[in-house]
Design a protein around this motif. Sequence first.
Motif, PDB file in Angstrom:
ATOM      1  N   ASP A 215       7.062   2.452   8.206  1.00 57.42           N
ATOM      2  CA  ASP A 215       7.520   3.117   6.986  1.00 57.42           C
ATOM      3  C   ASP A 215       6.513   2.824   5.885  1.00 57.42           C
ATOM      4  N   ILE A 216       6.059   3.855   5.203  1.00 52.05           N
ATOM      5  CA  ILE A 216       5.045   3.660   4.166  1.00 52.05           C
ATOM      6  C   ILE A 216       5.528   2.677   3.103  1.00 52.05           C
ATOM      7  N   ASN A 217       6.816   2.583   2.895  1.00 52.75           N
ATOM      8  CA  ASN A 217       7.346   1.630   1.914  1.00 52.75           C
ATOM      9  C   ASN A 217       7.154   0.182   2.349  1.00 52.75           C
ATOM     10  N   ASP A 218       6.904  -0.028   3.642  1.00 55.15           N
ATOM     11  CA  ASP A 218       6.682  -1.380   4.151  1.00 55.15           C
ATOM     12  C   ASP A 218       5.214  -1.766   4.176  1.00 55.15           C
ATOM     13  N   VAL A 219       4.332  -0.861   3.740  1.00 49.91           N
ATOM     14  CA  VAL A 219       2.901  -1.157   3.659  1.00 49.91           C
ATOM     15  C   VAL A 219       2.606  -1.689   2.264  1.00 49.91           C
ATOM     16  N   GLN A 220       1.930  -2.815   2.187  1.00 56.90           N
ATOM     17  CA  GLN A 220       1.627  -3.408   0.889  1.00 56.90           C
ATOM     18  C   GLN A 220       0.564  -2.592   0.156  1.00 56.90           C
ATOM     19  N   PRO A 221       0.767  -2.324  -1.127  1.00 60.58           N
ATOM     20  CA  PRO A 221      -0.273  -1.626  -1.906  1.00 60.58           C
ATOM     21  C   PRO A 221      -1.570  -2.428  -1.918  1.00 60.58           C
ATOM     22  N   ASN A 222      -2.682  -1.694  -1.845  1.00 60.80           N
ATOM     23  CA  ASN A 222      -4.012  -2.294  -1.936  1.00 60.80           C
ATOM     24  C   ASN A 222      -4.267  -3.357  -0.873  1.00 60.80           C
ATOM     25  N   SER A 223      -3.556  -3.266   0.252  1.00 61.46           N
ATOM     26  CA  SER A 223      -3.750  -4.251   1.310  1.00 61.46           C
ATOM     27  C   SER A 223      -5.019  -3.991   2.107  1.00 61.46           C
ATOM     28  N   ARG A 224      -5.530  -2.786   2.006  1.00 62.52           N
ATOM     29  CA  ARG A 224      -6.793  -2.468   2.674  1.00 62.52           C
ATOM     30  C   ARG A 224      -7.874  -2.364   1.619  1.00 62.52           C
ATOM     31  N   ASN A 377     -15.263  -1.299  15.003  1.00 63.60           N
ATOM     32  CA  ASN A 377     -15.694  -0.032  14.415  1.00 63.60           C
ATOM     33  C   ASN A 377     -14.533   0.869  14.014  1.00 63.60           C
ATOM     34  N   ALA A 378     -13.300   0.353  14.064  1.00 64.35           N
ATOM     35  CA  ALA A 378     -12.157   1.143  13.591  1.00 64.35           C
ATOM     36  C   ALA A 378     -12.304   1.377  12.093  1.00 64.35           C
ATOM     37  N   ASN A 379     -11.954   2.581  11.626  1.00 63.69           N
ATOM     38  CA  ASN A 379     -12.216   2.858  10.221  1.00 63.69           C
ATOM     39  C   ASN A 379     -11.233   3.825   9.576  1.00 63.69           C
ATOM     40  N   SER A 380     -10.801   4.852  10.251  1.00 64.66           N
ATOM     41  CA  SER A 380      -9.926   5.837   9.620  1.00 64.66           C
ATOM     42  C   SER A 380      -8.585   5.203   9.269  1.00 64.66           C
ATOM     43  N   SER A 381      -7.875   5.805   8.308  1.00 64.89           N
ATOM     44  CA  SER A 381      -6.599   5.232   7.896  1.00 64.89           C
ATOM     45  C   SER A 381      -5.568   6.319   7.647  1.00 64.89           C
ATOM     46  N   PHE A 382      -4.287   5.913   7.660  1.00 63.82           N
ATOM     47  CA  PHE A 382      -3.157   6.807   7.412  1.00 63.82           C
ATOM     48  C   PHE A 382      -2.435   6.380   6.146  1.00 63.82           C
ATOM     49  N   SER A 383      -1.912   7.380   5.439  1.00 71.40           N
ATOM     50  CA  SER A 383      -1.120   7.122   4.245  1.00 71.40           C
ATOM     51  C   SER A 383      -0.205   8.321   4.023  1.00 71.40           C
ATOM     52  N   CYS A 384       0.461   8.349   2.872  1.00 71.12           N
ATOM     53  CA  CYS A 384       1.348   9.451   2.502  1.00 71.12           C
ATOM     54  C   CYS A 384       1.006   9.891   1.083  1.00 71.12           C
ATOM     55  N   THR A 385       1.125  11.185   0.807  1.00 71.97           N
ATOM     56  CA  THR A 385       0.912  11.648  -0.559  1.00 71.97           C
ATOM     57  C   THR A 385       1.912  10.947  -1.483  1.00 71.97           C
ATOM     58  N   GLY A 386       1.405  10.517  -2.636  1.00 70.17           N
ATOM     59  CA  GLY A 386       2.212   9.750  -3.571  1.00 70.17           C
ATOM     60  C   GLY A 386       2.188   8.266  -3.294  1.00 70.17           C
ATOM     61  N   PHE A 387       1.564   7.860  -2.176  1.00 69.17           N
ATOM     62  CA  PHE A 387       1.509   6.441  -1.798  1.00 69.17           C
ATOM     63  C   PHE A 387       0.098   6.054  -1.359  1.00 69.17           C
ATOM     64  N   GLU A 388      -0.916   6.730  -1.850  1.00 71.16           N
ATOM     65  CA  GLU A 388      -2.244   6.550  -1.276  1.00 71.16           C
ATOM     66  C   GLU A 388      -2.935   5.264  -1.684  1.00 71.16           C
ATOM     67  N   ASP A 389      -2.274   4.422  -2.469  1.00 72.83           N
ATOM     68  CA  ASP A 389      -2.763   3.056  -2.642  1.00 72.83           C
ATOM     69  C   ASP A 389      -2.349   2.190  -1.461  1.00 72.83           C
ATOM     70  N   ARG A 390      -1.580   2.757  -0.550  1.00 72.27           N
ATOM     71  CA  ARG A 390      -1.143   2.061   0.669  1.00 72.27           C
ATOM     72  C   ARG A 390      -1.817   2.734   1.858  1.00 72.27           C
ATOM     73  N   VAL A 397       2.133   6.534   9.891  1.00 72.20           N
ATOM     74  CA  VAL A 397       3.055   6.286   8.784  1.00 72.20           C
ATOM     75  C   VAL A 397       4.262   7.218   8.847  1.00 72.20           C
ATOM     76  N   LEU A 398       5.398   6.694   8.430  1.00 78.81           N
ATOM     77  CA  LEU A 398       6.611   7.470   8.234  1.00 78.81           C
ATOM     78  C   LEU A 398       6.746   7.715   6.741  1.00 78.81           C
ATOM     79  N   CYS A 399       6.635   8.977   6.341  1.00 83.05           N
ATOM     80  CA  CYS A 399       6.634   9.336   4.924  1.00 83.05           C
ATOM     81  C   CYS A 399       8.025   9.783   4.489  1.00 83.05           C
ATOM     82  N   PRO A 400       8.401   9.514   3.242  1.00 82.20           N
ATOM     83  CA  PRO A 400       9.709   9.974   2.749  1.00 82.20           C
ATOM     84  C   PRO A 400       9.733  11.485   2.585  1.00 82.20           C
ATOM     85  N   GLU A 401      10.901  12.036   2.448  1.00 82.19           N
ATOM     86  CA  GLU A 401      11.046  13.479   2.281  1.00 82.19           C
ATOM     87  C   GLU A 401      10.226  13.944   1.079  1.00 82.19           C
ATOM     88  N   GLY A 402       9.499  15.036   1.263  1.00 73.52           N
ATOM     89  CA  GLY A 402       8.673  15.579   0.196  1.00 73.52           C
ATOM     90  C   GLY A 402       7.263  15.025   0.158  1.00 73.52           C
TER      91      GLY A 402
END
Length: 512
Positions: A215-224, A377-390, A397-402
């Motif tokens: 869940d994107i809410n469980d990813v710490q901001p700026n952790s990467r 060499n892993a590099n790409s990342s996943f996030s959600c719109t509105g949460f891209e500091d995570r 990632v599991l993104c909230p509705e919208g």
Amino acid sequence: MGRNTRKRRSPLATKVVAGAAALAVGGGGLVWANFYASAHESDSSHHRTRSAGAQVATIQCPDVGQKLRNVPRGARPGVDKELARLDEQITEAYARLASTRQAQSGDSAYVQNAILGPLKSKRTAALDRIGINIRRGGGDAPGGLDRFAECRGMGADQPGNGDGDGDNGNGNGGQDQDNGQGQDGGQDGGGQDDGQNQGDNGNGAAGPFADDFVDINDVQPNSRDLENGLAANGDGGSTGSFTAVCGVNENNLFNSDNLIVAPGVDNGAHHTHDYVGNQNNNAFSSDDDLAGADTSCQNQGDKSTYYWPVLRLQDGTQEFDANDLGGGAEGNVGKILKATEAEIKFVGNQQSDVVAMPKFLRIITGDAKAFTNGVANANSSFSCTGFEDRQVTDKYVLCPEGSQVVRTSNFQSCWDGQNIDSANHRDHVAFVQQDGSCANGFQAIPQLQVRLVYDVPAPTVENGQVQNPYAVDGFPEQLHKPITDHNDFINVMDENLMNEVVDCINGGEDCQ
């Protein structure tokens, strides 16, 4: 959906993954037997005992391509074909692994004797041919290539040990990553013992598993640390940008080739790619073909090819490649999700001006084999719109509705000043150092940043199982792990446009 641009099936490719093709059923997906069924089990306090054979979820082999540093240019076509043959051998062995679970549960030596042993013999022969090609090309073949012949079994919850890869200064090491599987969650890497097929997801796919999602809410901001070799743009150097508007593959250009890694080899990627930009990118395209092709980019001077593995929703949809190698016959099943946005931007360097990229420069970022290779060499990342500091590299990632799913790939932005490619496709480029500068005499070039946005129905994760998950296409033995996401680029801008890109970036302007 769309069209597959594969020109022809080469003799090498027609023989590969015969076992995988034979396993295709219905929609072309592979049916994976429950590889914990029939194993002797005890279930007290979540401790389980299983036969050794039943614990093998996939196959880990040294990534020989990453080990080769000095291959004469004239020897590279032959070496590339043998490297592709090694990939095919692993795919074929994995198909056999997936189709013989019952035999494995009754014989703890089955995997070694019937799968890994024969695979080693085939790999030894291919490695010998690699050495012959290098010597015929006037080079010195590395000693002891046969030490890379042996493969091992690994579980779905085991990290790669890095034997298949070296950092080369090109990875984004130092990230808090766990090789794409996270915690075991009490599921032993996603294996459910409730009578359902491991990783089946109702459509025959091997992965992803519930533990591959967060869940994107469980990813710490700026952790990467996105400033560490990733977002190199800063205030003290070249601060401008250039945006290439090239669409989202409206022309439905798909194939499972990889011109960079496996030129001249049909189905060299073993998974399907989306393409924007150049419209003549397949395994058989020459530089002249690329230069003379049409482009989907608004600026017709940009005939670069930008490509990445497709994202699929594993919902049982029968895609155009449902029965094809690279598609359903190799476990890449479900509805192809086209990005709603594909933002392609070139930015500058924190410490200096940038210089022009050479025409036909090739760059790969990320690692399609990171689950078995390790994360160097892993590099790409996943996030959600509105949460891209995570940002998270080892989870979907599991993104909230919208909110929409976002895939981000920021490329290496230091160049050796001489080569448009290298034997392992990495040594000629590198990420910036911690302070934003380029090391070892490398020169700063415009950094390519690709941001892809998708409308993805949120998967359901309950009781340790995931229904209707999404996943990137990949080599079948990589189990659709998110850590394997990657992105590819060949620069085919004309000289005037590349100079404009450099001038915009060095002049602090934002252009397109």
